[in-house]
Design a protein around this motif. Structure first.
Motif, PDB file in Angstrom:
ATOM      1  N   THR A  83     -63.048 -12.655 -44.625  1.00 62.30           N
ATOM      2  CA  THR A  83     -64.368 -12.831 -44.035  1.00 62.30           C
ATOM      3  C   THR A  83     -65.179 -13.825 -44.864  1.00 62.30           C
ATOM      4  O   THR A  83     -65.242 -13.705 -46.090  1.00 62.30           O
ATOM      5  N   VAL A  84     -65.783 -14.782 -44.184  1.00 62.19           N
ATOM      6  CA  VAL A  84     -66.653 -15.747 -44.856  1.00 62.19           C
ATOM      7  C   VAL A  84     -68.041 -15.149 -44.983  1.00 62.19           C
ATOM      8  O   VAL A  84     -68.634 -14.715 -43.983  1.00 62.19           O
ATOM      9  N   LEU A  85     -68.571 -15.082 -46.191  1.00 60.97           N
ATOM     10  CA  LEU A  85     -69.898 -14.532 -46.421  1.00 60.97           C
ATOM     11  C   LEU A  85     -70.945 -15.500 -45.863  1.00 60.97           C
ATOM     12  O   LEU A  85     -70.920 -16.691 -46.183  1.00 60.97           O
ATOM     13  N   PRO A  86     -71.864 -15.018 -45.036  1.00 64.53           N
ATOM     14  CA  PRO A  86     -72.880 -15.931 -44.468  1.00 64.53           C
ATOM     15  C   PRO A  86     -73.785 -16.505 -45.560  1.00 64.53           C
ATOM     16  O   PRO A  86     -73.929 -15.935 -46.638  1.00 64.53           O
ATOM     17  N   GLY A  87     -74.389 -17.623 -45.257  1.00 65.24           N
ATOM     18  CA  GLY A  87     -75.337 -18.225 -46.179  1.00 65.24           C
ATOM     19  C   GLY A  87     -74.741 -19.379 -46.958  1.00 65.24           C
ATOM     20  O   GLY A  87     -73.562 -19.714 -46.817  1.00 65.24           O
ATOM     21  N   LEU A  88     -75.565 -19.988 -47.798  1.00 62.18           N
ATOM     22  CA  LEU A  88     -75.149 -21.147 -48.570  1.00 62.18           C
ATOM     23  C   LEU A  88     -74.454 -20.727 -49.854  1.00 62.18           C
ATOM     24  O   LEU A  88     -74.658 -19.626 -50.367  1.00 62.18           O
ATOM     25  N   ASP A  89     -73.626 -21.618 -50.386  1.00 59.65           N
ATOM     26  CA  ASP A  89     -73.052 -21.396 -51.713  1.00 59.65           C
ATOM     27  C   ASP A  89     -74.163 -21.451 -52.758  1.00 59.65           C
ATOM     28  O   ASP A  89     -75.152 -22.183 -52.605  1.00 59.65           O
ATOM     29  N   CYS A  90     -73.990 -20.681 -53.811  1.00 58.20           N
ATOM     30  CA  CYS A  90     -74.973 -20.650 -54.892  1.00 58.20           C
ATOM     31  C   CYS A  90     -74.346 -21.237 -56.153  1.00 58.20           C
ATOM     32  O   CYS A  90     -73.272 -20.815 -56.570  1.00 58.20           O
ATOM     33  N   THR A  91     -75.012 -22.213 -56.733  1.00 62.11           N
ATOM     34  CA  THR A  91     -74.565 -22.787 -58.002  1.00 62.11           C
ATOM     35  C   THR A  91     -75.501 -22.306 -59.102  1.00 62.11           C
ATOM     36  O   THR A  91     -76.715 -22.506 -59.026  1.00 62.11           O
ATOM     37  N   TYR A  96     -71.207 -20.571 -64.396  1.00 64.49           N
ATOM     38  CA  TYR A  96     -70.982 -19.168 -64.038  1.00 64.49           C
ATOM     39  C   TYR A  96     -71.456 -18.198 -65.113  1.00 64.49           C
ATOM     40  O   TYR A  96     -71.737 -17.033 -64.836  1.00 64.49           O
ATOM     41  N   GLN A  97     -71.501 -18.646 -66.367  1.00 64.10           N
ATOM     42  CA  GLN A  97     -71.867 -17.757 -67.455  1.00 64.10           C
ATOM     43  C   GLN A  97     -73.225 -17.098 -67.206  1.00 64.10           C
ATOM     44  O   GLN A  97     -73.505 -16.004 -67.700  1.00 64.10           O
ATOM     45  N   GLY A  98     -74.067 -17.761 -66.404  1.00 63.06           N
ATOM     46  CA  GLY A  98     -75.368 -17.178 -66.094  1.00 63.06           C
ATOM     47  C   GLY A  98     -75.285 -15.833 -65.397  1.00 63.06           C
ATOM     48  O   GLY A  98     -76.172 -14.982 -65.565  1.00 63.06           O
TER      49      GLY A  98
END
Length: 382
Positions: A83-91, A96-98
């Protein structure tokens, strides 16, 4: 060609609840359908070849998405369960350490121990700790440096590639046969990023991505030339990253055995090969070479041995659920000794960061329910 390819990808997802599938893999289905379409094309031979070459680049892109060497390895029947999660990718700013930094910030100080690679997880035992006389623990985590940590519960989040490689030595006693078989059957492949930094951009303002198409390639032909001379042909192209005054960066993606071969090369060899690709693609033999290269090497990293999972031919979503099942199963032994989390244990969101995060919450909820059966059930998660 994009419309054709993705309409066929949509069709592959329709076999989820089918009694049987016409072929075992996504790749075989796509190629079978494309062969029928190609037979009806009426253009000249050059145009037909170019169409197939463009389609081949979409196959390579799909290999990156699925983290596999070939779509022939990806099972057709369960493919629609992802399943593709709706919404935009988050950077995350700073990488990623954040995300773990934010999670750890809520914990008390000095409760985390790092740089303790684990050698063996001993379970179904009766272990003691000097600081807790009289108390026994069912689990003992033995580290490579000889340090041991007795525990009531262990949440295991190591990548599936690591489990595949260490399956025979990482658990004592060995895992139940069914769980070990699930680890072997679920697919786990490599998808790497290659960043190229340029002093000045050679691409047009507003350009967001550069797709690479090799005119003599076709998804309907199996070519296996020497890897050293052709590995870069698996590269799908480059994303243009947001630029800074002093840095202009392209991010390339490459999956499969070619990606793993790339990891064996030096930075200089990778830079030279991709400079050659870009000079051919632009038609400019004088195109300046990138001034720096940075790449991931997920397959050769000893604690990952690849990037992320996929449902391989011969496996189903049931194997993912089996992989996620805590140990021991049933019986009178202390329960939830080993809990399994990580992207490869989420049936719908495998291969993703949100799948990994949700699987960790899932196992935390199990422990909360075990310790406090009266605890209010958690809010529904995705």
């Amino acid at each position: 060609m994009a419309n054709l390819f993705y309409s066929l990808i949509d069709q592959t997802r329709e076999f989820l609840h089918a009694a049987e599938t016409p072929v075992p893999s996504v790749g075989e289905y796509l190629k079978k359908e494309l062969s029928q379409h190609a037979a009806r094309w009426t253009e000249d031979e050059g145009t037909r070849k170019l169409k197939l070459a463009i389609l081949n680049s979409f196959f390579n892109l799909e290999c990156c998405v699925s983290g596999t060497h070939s779509m022939d390895l990806v099972a057709l029947a369960p493919f629609g369960e992802y399943t593709v999660l709706p919404g935009l990718d988050c950077t995350f700013p700073g990488g990623y350490q954040g995300l773990p930094d934010h999670i750890v910030a809520s914990l008390p100080q000095d409760v985390m121990t790092f740089n303790k690679p684990v050698k063996t997880i001993h379970w179904n035992g009766s272990f003691q700790e000097a600081v807790s006389p009289g108390e026994t623990f069912p689990v003992l985590v033995e580290c490579e440096d000889g340090t041991c940590f007795p525990a009531h519960h262990v949440v295991l989040t190591v990548p599936l590639g690591f489990l595949k490689e260490r399956l025979d030595t990482f658990f004592e006693p060995p895992l139940p046969t069914e769980k070990a078989e699930a680890i072997r059957k679920v697919g786990f492949g490599t998808n790497n990023k290659i960043f190229l930094e340029f002093a000045e951009p050679f691409w047009e303002p507003g350009c967001q991505h550069i797709q690479v198409v090799w005119e003599d390639a076709s998804p309907l032909q199996d070519a296996a030339p020497a890897m050293r001379d052709t590995w870069f042909r698996k590269l799908i192209g480059f994303l243009v990253l947001p630029s800074f005054p002093s840095a202009h960066v392209l991010c390339g993606f490459i999956a499969g055995l070619e990606s793993e071969f790339m990891e064996t090369l030096s930075d200089a060899e990778v830079l030279q090969a991709l400079t050659h690709v870009l000079r051919r693609a632009t038609g400019n033999p004088q195109l300046p070479a990138p001034r720096a290269v940075l790449r991931s090497c997920w397959h050769s990293a000893p604690y990952t041995r690849g990037s992320y999972s996929y449902v391989a031919v011969g496996s189903t979503g049931d194997d993912i659920d089996l992989l996620a099942q805590p140990l021991p199963v049933g019986g009178e032994k202390p329960q939830l000794q080993i809990l399994f989390a990580g992207e490869a244990t989420h049936r719908m969101f495998y291969s993703t960061t949100h799948g990994a995060l949700l699987s960790g919450w899932r196992e935390a909820d199990r422990l909360i329910a075990l310790r406090d059966p009266q605890a209010r059930p958690p809010e529904p998660r995705l």
